[in-house]
Scaffold this motif. Structure first.
Motif, PDB file in Angstrom:
ATOM      1  N   ILE C 112      -9.516  -3.436   5.024  1.00 40.64           N
ATOM      2  CA  ILE C 112      -9.949  -4.658   5.696  1.00 40.64           C
ATOM      3  C   ILE C 112      -8.861  -5.172   6.634  1.00 40.64           C
ATOM      4  O   ILE C 112      -9.126  -5.555   7.766  1.00 40.64           O
ATOM      5  N   LEU C 113      -7.636  -5.136   6.172  1.00 42.63           N
ATOM      6  CA  LEU C 113      -6.541  -5.618   7.011  1.00 42.63           C
ATOM      7  C   LEU C 113      -6.413  -4.777   8.271  1.00 42.63           C
ATOM      8  O   LEU C 113      -6.188  -5.310   9.359  1.00 42.63           O
ATOM      9  N   VAL C 114      -6.566  -3.477   8.119  1.00 40.58           N
ATOM     10  CA  VAL C 114      -6.484  -2.608   9.279  1.00 40.58           C
ATOM     11  C   VAL C 114      -7.614  -2.932  10.245  1.00 40.58           C
ATOM     12  O   VAL C 114      -7.426  -3.054  11.455  1.00 40.58           O
ATOM     13  N   ALA C 115      -8.786  -3.106   9.681  1.00 42.85           N
ATOM     14  CA  ALA C 115      -9.942  -3.375  10.521  1.00 42.85           C
ATOM     15  C   ALA C 115      -9.772  -4.668  11.304  1.00 42.85           C
ATOM     16  O   ALA C 115     -10.176  -4.774  12.461  1.00 42.85           O
ATOM     17  N   GLU C 116      -9.178  -5.644  10.664  1.00 39.14           N
ATOM     18  CA  GLU C 116      -9.051  -6.948  11.299  1.00 39.14           C
ATOM     19  C   GLU C 116      -7.731  -7.104  12.043  1.00 39.14           C
ATOM     20  O   GLU C 116      -7.448  -8.177  12.576  1.00 39.14           O
ATOM     21  N   ALA C 117      -6.923  -6.047  12.045  1.00 38.12           N
ATOM     22  CA  ALA C 117      -5.574  -6.167  12.606  1.00 38.12           C
ATOM     23  C   ALA C 117      -5.595  -6.647  14.043  1.00 38.12           C
ATOM     24  O   ALA C 117      -4.742  -7.437  14.463  1.00 38.12           O
ATOM     25  N   GLN C 118      -6.579  -6.189  14.805  1.00 37.14           N
ATOM     26  CA  GLN C 118      -6.590  -6.582  16.207  1.00 37.14           C
ATOM     27  C   GLN C 118      -6.903  -8.065  16.364  1.00 37.14           C
ATOM     28  O   GLN C 118      -6.307  -8.746  17.182  1.00 37.14           O
ATOM     29  N   ARG C 119      -7.853  -8.533  15.551  1.00 37.85           N
ATOM     30  CA  ARG C 119      -8.246  -9.937  15.682  1.00 37.85           C
ATOM     31  C   ARG C 119      -7.265 -10.882  14.989  1.00 37.85           C
ATOM     32  O   ARG C 119      -7.046 -11.995  15.418  1.00 37.85           O
ATOM     33  N   SER C 120      -6.729 -10.458  13.864  1.00 30.81           N
ATOM     34  CA  SER C 120      -5.818 -11.379  13.164  1.00 30.81           C
ATOM     35  C   SER C 120      -4.560 -10.676  12.676  1.00 30.81           C
ATOM     36  O   SER C 120      -4.441 -10.344  11.496  1.00 30.81           O
ATOM     37  N   PRO C 121      -3.632 -10.447  13.568  1.00 34.81           N
ATOM     38  CA  PRO C 121      -2.378  -9.801  13.150  1.00 34.81           C
ATOM     39  C   PRO C 121      -1.580 -10.664  12.173  1.00 34.81           C
ATOM     40  O   PRO C 121      -0.756 -10.138  11.422  1.00 34.81           O
ATOM     41  N   GLU C 122      -1.817 -11.982  12.167  1.00 35.17           N
ATOM     42  CA  GLU C 122      -1.055 -12.847  11.249  1.00 35.17           C
ATOM     43  C   GLU C 122      -1.331 -12.434   9.802  1.00 35.17           C
ATOM     44  O   GLU C 122      -0.431 -12.347   8.977  1.00 35.17           O
ATOM     45  N   LEU C 123      -2.604 -12.206   9.528  1.00 37.36           N
ATOM     46  CA  LEU C 123      -2.962 -11.765   8.192  1.00 37.36           C
ATOM     47  C   LEU C 123      -2.218 -10.492   7.837  1.00 37.36           C
ATOM     48  O   LEU C 123      -1.644 -10.351   6.753  1.00 37.36           O
ATOM     49  N   ALA C 124      -2.241  -9.559   8.785  1.00 35.36           N
ATOM     50  CA  ALA C 124      -1.578  -8.288   8.553  1.00 35.36           C
ATOM     51  C   ALA C 124      -0.081  -8.504   8.316  1.00 35.36           C
ATOM     52  O   ALA C 124       0.534  -7.860   7.471  1.00 35.36           O
ATOM     53  N   ARG C 125       0.479  -9.455   9.057  1.00 35.23           N
ATOM     54  CA  ARG C 125       1.911  -9.706   8.888  1.00 35.23           C
ATOM     55  C   ARG C 125       2.215 -10.237   7.490  1.00 35.23           C
ATOM     56  O   ARG C 125       3.161  -9.802   6.827  1.00 35.23           O
ATOM     57  N   VAL C 126       1.399 -11.168   7.048  1.00 33.33           N
ATOM     58  CA  VAL C 126       1.573 -11.691   5.696  1.00 33.33           C
ATOM     59  C   VAL C 126       1.584 -10.530   4.700  1.00 33.33           C
ATOM     60  O   VAL C 126       2.480 -10.412   3.856  1.00 33.33           O
ATOM     61  N   PHE C 127       0.611  -9.687   4.837  1.00 37.09           N
ATOM     62  CA  PHE C 127       0.521  -8.540   3.935  1.00 37.09           C
ATOM     63  C   PHE C 127       1.768  -7.678   4.003  1.00 37.09           C
ATOM     64  O   PHE C 127       2.373  -7.332   2.968  1.00 37.09           O
ATOM     65  N   TYR C 128       2.171  -7.361   5.209  1.00 35.63           N
ATOM     66  CA  TYR C 128       3.304  -6.453   5.354  1.00 35.63           C
ATOM     67  C   TYR C 128       4.582  -7.040   4.774  1.00 35.63           C
ATOM     68  O   TYR C 128       5.350  -6.354   4.091  1.00 35.63           O
ATOM     69  N   GLU C 129       4.788  -8.312   5.033  1.00 36.43           N
ATOM     70  CA  GLU C 129       6.033  -8.935   4.574  1.00 36.43           C
ATOM     71  C   GLU C 129       6.086  -9.020   3.049  1.00 36.43           C
ATOM     72  O   GLU C 129       7.093  -8.688   2.431  1.00 36.43           O
ATOM     73  N   VAL C 130       5.009  -9.503   2.473  1.00 34.07           N
ATOM     74  CA  VAL C 130       5.072  -9.681   1.022  1.00 34.07           C
ATOM     75  C   VAL C 130       4.886  -8.366   0.286  1.00 34.07           C
ATOM     76  O   VAL C 130       5.210  -8.262  -0.896  1.00 34.07           O
TER      77      VAL C 130
END
Lengths: 210, 210, 210, 210
Positions: C112-130
């Motif tokens: 899901i994060l990959v799919a939404e990465a283009q629209r919401s990189p912030e979410l992806a960033r949260v995931f990556y950092e934590v």
DNA sequence: AATGAATGAGCTTTCATTCAT
DNA sequence: CATGAATGAAAGCTCATTCAT
């Protein structure tokens, strides 16, 4: 491309016949609504444009089917009505009738006609006149003759003909029409006709004190 | 808009009934396939989404029609099957049956079911079970009882029931189905039933040694 | 109705937690797009309106999932990094990592994060950092310590950490991500980790003359 | 409109290519699910019907993208695998691989495939077969050859190929996939590949008695 | 006469979201 | 706060029909 190997170019009428045949198959397999012009064209090996060169709409294409095919069955049934003892003649006729009634081809066309009855009663009339009406008339004629020579006794031969055909048809036909059962097997046809003939003879047979 | 004029909010059941009524009109006017959910929604004055809140598919919406209307008719017919002399009971039952069979509403629904039989035999099955099958069973039960007390004599009550209903239905039903004749008038119904009852009593009436 | 039998009305926060839990299940079973608010509401036993009282859109509901859940796994992995011989520690850590990486829950969220990465990189960033970032940092810290005491020898501990994790992950993860293979079985995990550890020790093990 | 200005009617293949190009743009801008056939048709300047004349479903249209683009990349990578010293060949191959992996086009397609993996693993399978699987096979073949002539020494060439590609890909790819970093710059690619090749040679280079 | 690409209206169905109660 | 009926836009897809070649 065509001239060298093809034995002969089809005439317009031959092409038309081919189209009708292919279309009939598709209509019967899938029903009027579900059958698409694309499917017919594809199975024909031609293009949709060609179809529209011969029939100007899907409806007209179907109408041509009915006009061409409906008479054939009544012809066959009427032929059966010949000389012979009532029991034997009625049995032969009834079995012939049921075989027609319970065939896939007949039921498919009938379904379509019923479905379209509201929009095109003329089509339905054509069917009724060349089919069921002629069949019933043929039977009535036979009963008149049998009555005249004392082989059967009934006050109203037309009514008797109707009753006989109703008894032959039976309840199963409703189920068949609704696609709930497969066509009757020969043994089932024989049984059903035997029951109908037996009832009919009980009703109108000769010599029985009534 | 709401406070001043709205007399009362419709309950969910009332809304459902309204939808069924509107849908029935559209189905009968246009046939199952031709009737669209858009048309039904538009005539309802609501949105398609609302329709789907009440019925989860077009098919289910139509099935609800079948259950509601055909079930009611079979109920009425079954109720008729009460005590009384066979001739009288069969006459009442037969007339009830023909009134149902030859109504515009019934024939419309039947046409649709036949038309769709190939695509949705489940729908046809529902119809057959809640309608004809129950009707025939009700009659068979009555005949069993009559036979038990000696009022009628037949070897096979189920067969006899089938035959009686076939005789009642008659040939005219085919023409009605094909939209070639209008519904039978009361006098015609009475005559047709009288003929069927007469034939039936001849076949299976009491005292006749068979 | 509620006061008498219910032990206690849930607080707003408790209700919110329940919604999150139910929503998580649905998102993971069906994916973000396929999961519908209706489904979530139905499984919750509440109404869609209620859902919208707590989260003002589907997207916000999903975002809350990520923020809440992503840290947990990295916590677990980091804990593993304790004292011990490199071979043993790396094996434990690697197996822990793969178990997380090849779980249905992880892969679903990742998809899901990959799919939404283009629209919401912030979410992806949260995931990556934590998640991944903390995991890699934990391993780097361990390698630094091991290098300091001579248990391992590598010029760049961060690079080595990255290489070790890449070797652990392997090609199978791509297939798992694409839903082409089921999660690795324990034996497969052990084999894959053994190969990675072996390669890693060959590269950076102590005493080997290089 | 036709006679004066139209330079030439497009052939079917040209039209197909145009559709693929337009569709690719829309898919990449919006993702598979969000992209609608209507949007694609509108941007194409044609009707939805036309779209469906060329591709019989949305899925097939996307699958064609996958086949066309990923196949081409694998082709390029496979071609690289030619004669030469391992260090040089692996460097060329690795750089080629990373350029593909870190391109916007590739990542967009990969995101879509991952997002849809649960609903359509077939699509993912197509991608995997025409892309990564072929690439890895090509490398394995090269390694076998190099091993045969003594240029490299490894017990399991398939495993070694997998390890090399894992080392090339690196951690950055995860961040790129999540849209957290831009594509690698050429210098970054060269560095990353140099590190991977160096590690690989350490592991499996010749002369090292293992 | 035959083709087959193009059309565009129409279909059933889904869904996030709103709002009166 | 909870409810759940209502909405309406939008989706993927089909099909009879037309028309330039």
């Amino acid at each position: 491309m065509t001239a060298s190997s093809a034995p002969r170019a089809p005439t317009r009428d031959e092409r038309r016949e081919t189209i009708l045949k292919v279309a009939r198959e598709v209509f019967f397999e899938q029903g009027y609504t579900a059958a698409s012009m694309s499917t017919i064209a594809a199975r024909l090996g031609g293009s949709k444009g060609t179809l529209y060169n011969y029939f100007k709409s899907k409806e007209e294409l179907f109408e041509a089917q009915v006009r061409e095919r409906c008479g054939a069955a009544a012809d066959r049934i009427t032929e059966v009505t010949a000389e012979g003892e009532p029991e034997e003649v009625l049995t032969r006729l009834g079995e012939q009738y049921l075989e027609h009634l319970y065939s896939e081809e007949t039921v498919q066309m009938f379904r379509i006609l019923v479905a379209e009855a509201q929009r095109s009663p003329e089509l339905a009339r054509v069917f009724y006149e060349v089919g069921p009406a002629r069949g019933q008339q043929g039977l009535t004629d036979y009963l008149e003759a049998a009555k005249a020579r004392g082989a059967l006794a009934m006050p109203d031969c037309a009514l008797a003909a109707e009753q006989f055909l109703s008894l032959c048809k039976g309840r199963a036909h409703l189920q068949f029409l609704l696609n709930l059962i497969p066509p009757l097997k020969p043994a089932e046809i024989r049984l059903q006709i035997a029951q109908a003939v037996s009832a009919f003879i009980t009703l109108y047979g000769p010599k029985r004190a009534r």
